[in-house]
Motif scaffolding. Structure first.
Motif, PDB file in Angstrom:
ATOM      1  N   UNK A 137       0.828  -1.206   0.000  1.00  0.00           N
ATOM      2  CA  UNK A 137       0.000   0.000   0.000  1.00  0.00           C
ATOM      3  C   UNK A 137       0.861   1.255   0.000  1.00  0.00           C
ATOM      4  N   UNK A 138       1.888   1.266   0.831  1.00  0.00           N
ATOM      5  CA  UNK A 138       2.759   2.442   0.902  1.00  0.00           C
ATOM      6  C   UNK A 138       3.434   2.712  -0.440  1.00  0.00           C
ATOM      7  N   UNK A 139       3.949   1.664  -1.076  1.00  0.00           N
ATOM      8  CA  UNK A 139       4.607   1.847  -2.372  1.00  0.00           C
ATOM      9  C   UNK A 139       3.632   2.346  -3.433  1.00  0.00           C
ATOM     10  N   UNK A 140       2.383   1.833  -3.378  1.00  0.00           N
ATOM     11  CA  UNK A 140       1.369   2.293  -4.333  1.00  0.00           C
ATOM     12  C   UNK A 140       1.118   3.786  -4.169  1.00  0.00           C
ATOM     13  N   UNK A 141       1.141   4.258  -2.921  1.00  0.00           N
ATOM     14  CA  UNK A 141       0.942   5.673  -2.662  1.00  0.00           C
ATOM     15  C   UNK A 141       2.178   6.495  -3.012  1.00  0.00           C
TER      16      UNK A 141
END
Length: 280
Positions: A137-141
């Motif tokens: 999720x963090x990388x997607x953001x």
């Protein structure tokens, strides 16, 4: 008969490959060679070298990745490492070290796609573990700027850890809010509000919905302004009087709104990010 012939042949091929590898390992190497990666064998060959054991093949790939020191900045090494860790994720998606290394190293060295492949496989396989879902999720953001996907996986991470669930859901709400479609974000936040139990969290969600309703009104006015004048707005004040907008909406979170370089109203923090990316 075929089995009697096939088995000795496979054994001979494996022995030949093993002795060839042993021979190469004994050859002199250049100084610091162990810190760089140059070779990624095809997966079938990796399995052959590991006598068909996919877990051993995955371990070998992860071990090679761990041998790369922090001092290495060469792009080719990280490209190969990304391939090795993708292979490891395919061979053994449950491998904990593989996804931790993938999260900590790959995206920060230009291998975002490889890192996300590793984390996605781990997040799906390790259904009890919040961390691969959170890192994904963090990388997607942060790297991919896909706020809706980031929020979706932050919510999945929240379902896996009751202790961290409130913080993860708050994070998901913020990322949904920063997605580029106010209608979608509003519906998702309203659904989250209906399921929320914490009173303070429900109030925060209400404020975020109100903020997005203001953005939706501004975008409607901006579209009407452009249609009427034939040009994009330069500031928010120009939008008053269009599409029924009587006054600029008040942001309950006190961050405000801005117009980006294309004349499209944005949440103030998101507009700044869009402007910066367009100027690079």
């Amino acid at each position: 008969m075929r089995l009697l012939i096939g088995f000795p042949l496979a054994a001979l091929l494996w022995l030949g490959f093993y002795h060839s590898s042993e021979y190469l390992q004994e050859q002199p190497r250049l100084e610091r060679e162990t810190e760089h990666l140059r070779v990624r064998l095809p997966v079938p060959v990796q399995l052959l070298y590991s006598a068909g054991d996919n877990y051993s093949a995955a371990n070998a790939n992860v071990f090679r990745g761990l041998m790369v020191t922090a001092a290495v900045t060469e792009a080719e090494t990280y490209r190969v490492q990304g391939q090795l860790q993708r292979d490891a994720a395919w061979l053994n998606p449950w491998h904990e070290d593989n996804y931790y290394v993938g999260a900590a190293i790959l995206p920060w060295n230009g291998q975002v796609a490889a890192g996300q492949y590793v984390l996605h496989h781990a997040a799906r396989a390790r259904s009890w573990d919040m961390w691969p879902a959170f890192f994904y999720a963090f990388n997607a953001m942060y790297f991919e700027h896909d706020m809706n996907r980031a929020a979706e996986w932050a919510e999945r991470a929240a379902l896996r850890n009751a202790r961290n669930a409130p913080a993860l859901r708050s994070m998901a709400a913020a990322w949904y809010e920063r997605g580029d479609d106010p209608d979608i974000a509003i519906r998702i936040l309203q659904a989250m509000h209906a399921e929320a139990r914490d009173a303070n969290f429900k109030l925060l969600l209400e404020a975020r919905v109100q903020r997005l309703e203001g953005l939706k009104a501004l975008r409607g006015a901006a579209a009407a302004y452009q249609e009427a004048t034939g040009q994009a707005a330069n500031n928010l004040t120009q939008l008053i009087g269009y599409a029924g907008l009587q006054a600029l909406p008040v942001d309950p979170l006190q961050v405000g709104y801005r117009v980006d370089a294309r004349g499209v109203p944005q949440l103030a923090d998101h507009a700044q990010a869009v402007t910066n990316s367009e100027s690079n």
